[in-house]
Design an enzyme around this catalytic site. Structure first.
Site, PDB file in Angstrom:
ATOM      1  N   GLU A   1     -47.879 -26.956 -26.286  1.00  0.00           N
ATOM      2  CA  GLU A   1     -47.602 -25.559 -25.950  1.00  0.00           C
ATOM      3  C   GLU A   1     -48.822 -24.837 -25.396  1.00  0.00           C
ATOM      4  O   GLU A   1     -48.807 -23.623 -25.221  1.00  0.00           O
ATOM      5  CB  GLU A   1     -47.017 -24.817 -27.159  1.00  0.00           C
ATOM      6  CG  GLU A   1     -47.825 -24.897 -28.428  1.00  0.00           C
ATOM      7  CD  GLU A   1     -47.158 -24.183 -29.595  1.00  0.00           C
ATOM      8  OE1 GLU A   1     -46.183 -23.450 -29.400  1.00  0.00           O
ATOM      9  OE2 GLU A   1     -47.653 -24.343 -30.720  1.00  0.00           O
TER      10      GLU A   1
ATOM     11  N   ASP B   1     -44.522 -20.815 -25.724  1.00  0.00           N
ATOM     12  CA  ASP B   1     -45.961 -20.559 -25.615  1.00  0.00           C
ATOM     13  C   ASP B   1     -46.549 -21.216 -24.380  1.00  0.00           C
ATOM     14  O   ASP B   1     -47.435 -20.657 -23.739  1.00  0.00           O
ATOM     15  CB  ASP B   1     -46.681 -21.053 -26.872  1.00  0.00           C
ATOM     16  CG  ASP B   1     -46.623 -20.019 -27.973  1.00  0.00           C
ATOM     17  OD1 ASP B   1     -46.840 -18.828 -27.677  1.00  0.00           O
ATOM     18  OD2 ASP B   1     -46.340 -20.381 -29.129  1.00  0.00           O
TER      19      ASP B   1
ATOM     20  N   HIS C   1     -40.255 -13.673 -31.303  1.00  0.00           N
ATOM     21  CA  HIS C   1     -39.687 -14.166 -32.564  1.00  0.00           C
ATOM     22  C   HIS C   1     -38.571 -13.263 -33.058  1.00  0.00           C
ATOM     23  O   HIS C   1     -37.679 -13.700 -33.763  1.00  0.00           O
ATOM     24  CB  HIS C   1     -40.790 -14.404 -33.586  1.00  0.00           C
ATOM     25  CG  HIS C   1     -41.613 -15.572 -33.154  1.00  0.00           C
ATOM     26  ND1 HIS C   1     -42.727 -15.424 -32.385  1.00  0.00           N
ATOM     27  CD2 HIS C   1     -41.377 -16.901 -33.261  1.00  0.00           C
ATOM     28  CE1 HIS C   1     -43.180 -16.626 -32.072  1.00  0.00           C
ATOM     29  NE2 HIS C   1     -42.386 -17.537 -32.588  1.00  0.00           N
TER      30      HIS C   1
ATOM     31  N   CYS D   1     -38.544 -27.860 -27.942  1.00  0.00           N
ATOM     32  CA  CYS D   1     -37.989 -26.980 -28.977  1.00  0.00           C
ATOM     33  C   CYS D   1     -38.203 -25.510 -28.613  1.00  0.00           C
ATOM     34  O   CYS D   1     -38.011 -24.626 -29.426  1.00  0.00           O
ATOM     35  CB  CYS D   1     -38.580 -27.299 -30.349  1.00  0.00           C
ATOM     36  SG  CYS D   1     -40.349 -27.035 -30.447  1.00  0.00           S
TER      37      CYS D   1
HETATM   38  C1  PEP Z   1     -42.718 -22.464 -28.587  1.00  0.00           C
HETATM   39  O1  PEP Z   1     -43.806 -21.914 -28.442  1.00  0.00           O
HETATM   40  O2  PEP Z   1     -41.997 -22.821 -27.643  1.00  0.00           O
HETATM   41  C2  PEP Z   1     -42.204 -22.727 -29.941  1.00  0.00           C
HETATM   42  C3  PEP Z   1     -41.099 -23.414 -30.138  1.00  0.00           C
HETATM   43  O3  PEP Z   1     -42.886 -22.191 -30.972  1.00  0.00           O
HETATM   44  P1  PEP Z   1     -42.752 -20.656 -31.412  1.00  0.00           P
HETATM   45  O4  PEP Z   1     -41.642 -20.050 -30.616  1.00  0.00           O
HETATM   46  O5  PEP Z   1     -42.496 -20.648 -32.876  1.00  0.00           O
HETATM   47  O6  PEP Z   1     -44.098 -20.115 -31.067  1.00  0.00           O
HETATM   48 MG    MG Z   2     -45.155 -21.735 -30.090  1.00  0.00          MG
END
Ligand code: PEP
Ligand code: MG
Length: 595
Positions: free
Chosen positions: A436, A460, A191, A507
């Site tokens: 995910e 994930d 993140h 995403c």
């Molecule tokens: C993912 O896991 O690909 C996702 C978009 O969610 P995050 O990155 O917020 O865990």
């Molecule tokens: Mg995720």
């Protein structure tokens, strides 16, 4: 000159002076002063030494009273440093000759002295070095006042280097003088990387020991496209990088301009490009980058903003209305709270230490565990959706049909409760899930029968499927979207979603990398959501690409036996299809980091 390789987040090139940010006590950056301020600054330094003397004497007396005089001698040694005329004189000379603030001057003198102690290698001097460091930190703290990072006073361009920064640290880097950052730990889909991309900050992560290789004041080049850091570059390298930096900026400006046109491949396939956002006001810049809506609003960052409190129902409502109003009539997918793992801002939620936080109480599990917080969020959402038809909702970390049904029943109970109160809400809200977790992916056919849409969370999904902690730089090289198993899993999700007639998008960070976006399109995906700054590049890729040609040049992706074979085939295919030279460069350098 030294070159170190890590994981670049493909957000440009930065060239500047290092500011080593190891812990806030020792963070100092250079602030210049005018010649007529030198005297006042020197006086301020004298006062800081006096203050340090007072503080250390008080500690010495306290120790002496509590545990005996024999232990107080340590502080006697500390006091002696304050009388060290060499240290004091050199600092004052530095202020006078460099016209800078006392903290910078003192820190420079201190670092050089500490290095001399270190080089002696004698255990006695190692210990004296520690004492000196302790006294030094105290003096720096006094000189800096209550402003730990002091970024608001920053008046020169810097590149921050440290061991690791959390997502909340990165939000404080949103300052035009901070050109980028480099860290020892971390990877592409952390993140921290996601926020850095959102802020358009070049960053190279997972450099293992960069924080030990550089000092504040060194010149470095951050090449976040190739994932490289050049320490103290020679003149030729510097000149080359200045050119590449300018070329990159020019290309991006051109791609942004082109987003006025729809994203359609050369053979007529329309691809919808949306943005992932973490902060509401990013919705505005996302649209400027050419996104046609928001494919993922990570609402945990709203929680971060209000931590340690929780956002009220009205805050949820107003925030969602603000975003939806901004992008209307384009769609907005709001993901419910996805705290947990590395995104932990509310320690009060769960046990102090989970052994395996990434597999613990995170995502929708946390919401079902703390239904009070979930209810507040859903209430705000249902009200906002009544006013904005473009809102839809998505749940993170769903593992099974049962879990989704539990969540849907809870949403329904909250809606009942609000209707009984006479609130204006929307009942027929589209409810989707993040795919995910591998278990959800494998039952995609069953899930598709229940939900309104899928969004593939590849960050994930790959982490759980390949058993690789996405934030661990030691295993990052195994994080491979081209892994044959991953490709097959992706195909299964996309095919099952399409067979059921629901909308399927991705995403995860994969969508923002040209090479992986090409894989997703080859697999039939036509909805991609990514950090806003990547939209122009992917838009450009889509318009340059002939998808049927790509499918002709690159065989069925599920047939590859190894990740490298798939990667090589896609690179080769794109190389043949794309014209723009600088763009090819992006493709060459996106991909798994070599072991
Ligand atoms: C993912 O896991 O690909 C996702 C978009 O969610 P995050 O990155 O917020 O865990
Ligand atoms: Mg995720």
């Amino acid at each position: 000159m030294e070159v170190v390789e890590g994981v670049g987040i493909a957000s440009g090139i930065a060239i500047g002076e290092v500011l080593l940010l190891l812990d806030e006590e020792t963070v100092v950056f250079k602030e210049n002063i005018d010649a007529d301020q030198v005297e006042a600054e020197t006086k301020r330094f004298d006062e800081a030494i006096d203050e340090a003397r007072k503080q250390i004497s008080a500690i010495k007396d306290q120790v002496s009273n509590k545990i005996g005089e024999e232990h107080a001698f340590i502080f006697e040694a500390h006091l002696l440093f304050l009388d060290d005329q060499g240290l004091i004189k050199e600092t004052k000379q530095y202020i006078a000759s460099h016209h800078c603030k006392a903290q910078w001057a003192f820190n420079q003198v201190l670092l050089s002295l500490l290095q001399q102690f270190d080089e002696l290698g004698d255990p006695y001097f190692v210990e004296r070095g520690k004492d000196l460091e302790d006294v030094g930190k105290r003096i720096l703290k006094i000189l800096k006042g209550d402003d730990p990072f002091g970024f608001q006073n920053l008046n020169q361009d810097i590149i921050i280097v440290g061991s690791e920064f959390g997502p909340s640290n990165i939000t404080t880097f949103d300052n035009p003088n901070i050109l980028g950052f480099a860290t020892d730990l971390g990877g592409q889909t952390t993140h921290t990387a996601i926020i850095a991309k959102a802020l358009g900050l070049p960053a190279v992560l997972g450099l293992h020991d960069i924080s030990h290789r550089v000092n504040s004041g060194d010149i470095i080049i951050l090449d976040s496209i190739k994932g490289k850091v050049v320490i103290n570059p020679d003149a030729k390298t510097l000149a080359e990088y200045r050119k590449s930096k300018a070329a990159y900026k020019r290309d991006i400006a051109r791609y942004i301009k082109a987003t006025e046109k729809d994203a359609i491949t050369k053979d007529g396939q329309s691809v919808s490009l949306l943005a992932n956002i973490e902060i509401p006001h990013e919705a505005e810049s996302a649209m400027k980058f050419g996104a046609r809506g928001i494919g993922l609003y990570r609402t945990e960052f709203l929680f971060l903003h209000y931590a340690p409190d929780f956002p009220s129902e009205d805050i949820h409502y107003e925030t969602y209305c603000q975003i939806a109003g901004h992008v209307a009539p384009e769609p907005v997918t709001i993901r419910t709270l996805d705290l947990g793992g590395e995104k932990f801002f509310h320690r009060a939620f769960v046990k102090e230490k989970e052994l395996n936080p990434v597999m613990g109480l995170r995502g929708v599990r946390l919401c079902l565990f703390r239904k009070d917080i979930f209810r507040t969020q859903l209430r705000g959402l249902l009200r906002a959706a009544a006013l904005h038809a473009n809102i839809r909702v998505m749940f993170p970390l769903i593992t099974s049909v049962d879990e989704f049904k539990t969540v849907r029943a809870f949403v329904s109970s909250v809606a009942d409760e609000m209707q009984a109160e006479g609130q204006n809400i929307r009942r027929n809200l589209d409810l989707g899930v993040m795919i995910e977790v591998p278990s959800a992916a494998l039952v995609a056919d069953h899930l598709a029968a229940e939900v309104d849409f899928f969004s593939i969370g590849s960050n994930d999904l790959i982490q759980y499927f390949l058993a690789i902690d996405r934030a661990n730089d030691d295993v990052n090289y195994l994080y491979d979207p081209f892994h044959p198993g991953v490709i097959r899993l992706l195909k299964h999700i996309i095919d099952e979603g399409h067979r059921a007639g629901i909308d399927v998008s991705c995403c995860g960070e994969m969508a923002s990398s040209p090479l992986y976006a090409a894989l997703l399109m080859h697999l039939g995906l036509t909805n991609l959501s990514m950090n806003p700054a990547s939209v122009p590049t992917i838009h450009h890729l889509v318009r340059e690409l002939n998808l049927s040609e790509l499918r002709r040049l690159v065989p069925e992706p599920t047939s590859f036996m190894t990740g490298d074979a798939a990667r090589t085939a896609f690179k080769q295919g794109l190389r043949n299809l794309l014209k723009v030279k600088s763009y090819k460069h992006l493709i060459e350098n996106q991909g798994r980091k070599a072991t």
